[in-house]
Design an enzyme around this catalytic site. Structure first.
Site, PDB file in Angstrom:
ATOM      1  CB  VAL A  16      -9.857   1.748  -4.874  1.00 61.68           C
ATOM      2  CG1 VAL A  16      -9.291   0.945  -6.336  1.00 61.68           C
ATOM      3  CG2 VAL A  16      -8.647   2.678  -4.525  1.00 61.68           C
TER       4      VAL A  16
ATOM      5  CG  ASN B  82     -11.831  -0.415   4.199  1.00 58.41           C
ATOM      6  OD1 ASN B  82     -12.181  -0.810   5.499  1.00 58.41           O
ATOM      7  ND2 ASN B  82     -10.816   0.245   3.928  1.00 58.41           N
TER       8      ASN B  82
ATOM      9  CG  HIS C 111      -6.869  -2.694   3.285  1.00 63.23           C
ATOM     10  ND1 HIS C 111      -5.888  -1.563   2.920  1.00 63.23           N
ATOM     11  CD2 HIS C 111      -7.951  -2.489   2.605  1.00 63.23           C
ATOM     12  CE1 HIS C 111      -6.702  -0.568   2.268  1.00 63.23           C
ATOM     13  NE2 HIS C 111      -7.895  -1.281   2.102  1.00 63.23           N
TER      14      HIS C 111
ATOM     15  CG  HIS D 206      -8.844  -3.244  -2.314  1.00 58.34           C
ATOM     16  ND1 HIS D 206      -9.757  -2.547  -3.099  1.00 58.34           N
ATOM     17  CD2 HIS D 206      -8.377  -2.497  -1.099  1.00 58.34           C
ATOM     18  CE1 HIS D 206     -10.074  -1.450  -2.280  1.00 58.34           C
ATOM     19  NE2 HIS D 206      -9.433  -1.533  -1.295  1.00 58.34           N
TER      20      HIS D 206
ATOM     21  CG  ASP E  93      -2.066   1.071   0.978  1.00 53.17           C
ATOM     22  OD1 ASP E  93      -3.147   0.444   0.770  1.00 53.17           O
ATOM     23  OD2 ASP E  93      -1.868   2.111   1.161  1.00 53.17           O
TER      24      ASP E  93
HETATM   25  P1  AMP Z   1      -9.794   1.418   0.295  1.00 54.42           P
HETATM   26  O1  AMP Z   1      -9.681   2.854   0.896  1.00 54.42           O
HETATM   27  O2  AMP Z   1     -10.095   0.255   1.260  1.00 54.42           O
HETATM   28  O3  AMP Z   1     -10.481   1.228  -0.893  1.00 54.42           O
HETATM   29  O4  AMP Z   1      -8.264   1.214   0.220  1.00 54.42           O
HETATM   30  C1  AMP Z   1      -7.464   1.616  -1.221  1.00 54.42           C
HETATM   31  C2  AMP Z   1      -6.084   1.649  -0.857  1.00 54.42           C
HETATM   32  O5  AMP Z   1      -5.388   1.808  -1.894  1.00 54.42           O
HETATM   33  C3  AMP Z   1      -5.653   2.892   0.161  1.00 54.42           C
HETATM   34  O6  AMP Z   1      -5.057   2.278   1.515  1.00 54.42           O
HETATM   35  C4  AMP Z   1      -4.570   3.562  -0.515  1.00 54.42           C
HETATM   36  O7  AMP Z   1      -3.448   4.106   0.082  1.00 54.42           O
HETATM   37  C5  AMP Z   1      -4.159   2.366  -1.589  1.00 54.42           C
HETATM   38  N1  AMP Z   1      -3.617   3.131  -2.899  1.00 54.42           N
HETATM   39  C6  AMP Z   1      -4.037   3.953  -3.688  1.00 54.42           C
HETATM   40  N2  AMP Z   1      -3.302   4.269  -4.815  1.00 54.42           N
HETATM   41  C7  AMP Z   1      -2.344   3.215  -4.642  1.00 54.42           C
HETATM   42  C8  AMP Z   1      -1.088   2.933  -5.494  1.00 54.42           C
HETATM   43  N3  AMP Z   1      -0.764   3.860  -6.496  1.00 54.42           N
HETATM   44  N4  AMP Z   1      -0.204   2.086  -4.956  1.00 54.42           N
HETATM   45  C9  AMP Z   1      -0.608   1.335  -3.910  1.00 54.42           C
HETATM   46  N5  AMP Z   1      -1.587   1.637  -3.056  1.00 54.42           N
HETATM   47  C10 AMP Z   1      -2.567   2.599  -3.367  1.00 54.42           C
END
Ligand code: AMP
Length: 118
Positions: A97, A88, A103, A101, A33
């Site tokens: 996003v 989430n 975490h 996915h 992340d």
């Molecule tokens: P969520 O908020 O559960 O949708 O998680 C999305 C995650 O994607 C967040 O923890 C961000 O820090 C991570 N994220 C967004 N862009 C990138 C990226 N380019 N590379 C790695 N992680 C990312």
């Protein structure tokens, strides 16, 4: 034809944007992340953009969800084997996003966040 923009994770899968990739299979990719919330914070992402969240994935392709959890354990095994797995699901739950996915959080995580609930 869909007019939806590819998600940031689809762009990582296609190598359009870089990521610190830690594992990859035919159907999954795992990378660090960009804004870690734990000593080790890895995202495990199905390559297909078809599923928005874990509930959709569970209905649409339960075997892929099982593969995802298995890969999470394999990644955690490189760091002692214990981990927290978070999906989430929905904006109000912190999802930003909309490409499913998990975490994986590993390390000294402190108190369980549920302890903060009043
Ligand atoms: P969520 O908020 O559960 O949708 O998680 C999305 C995650 O994607 C967040 O923890 C961000 O820090 C991570 N994220 C967004 N862009 C990138 C990226 N380019 N590379 C790695 N992680 C990312």
């Amino acid at each position: 034809m869909s007019t939806t923009e590819p998600s940031i994770f689809t762009r990582i899968v296609s190598r359009e944007i870089p990521a610190s990739i830690v594992a990859e299979t035919d159907r999954l990719i795992a990378f660090h992340d960009i804004a870690p919330k734990a000593p080790v914070h890895v995202l495990v992402v199905p390559k297909t953009p078809e599923y928005t969240n874990v509930a959709d994935l569970a209905v649409g392709d339960p075997a892929l969800l099982a593969e995802l959890v298995t890969l999470a354990q394999q990644i955690a095994n490189e760091h002692g084997g214990q981990f927290r797995l978070i999906f989430n699901t929905g904006e109000k739950a912190g999802q930003t996003v909309f490409h499913v996915h998990a975490h994986i959080l590993i390390g000294d995580l402190g108190e369980d966040p549920r302890a903060d609930f009043q």
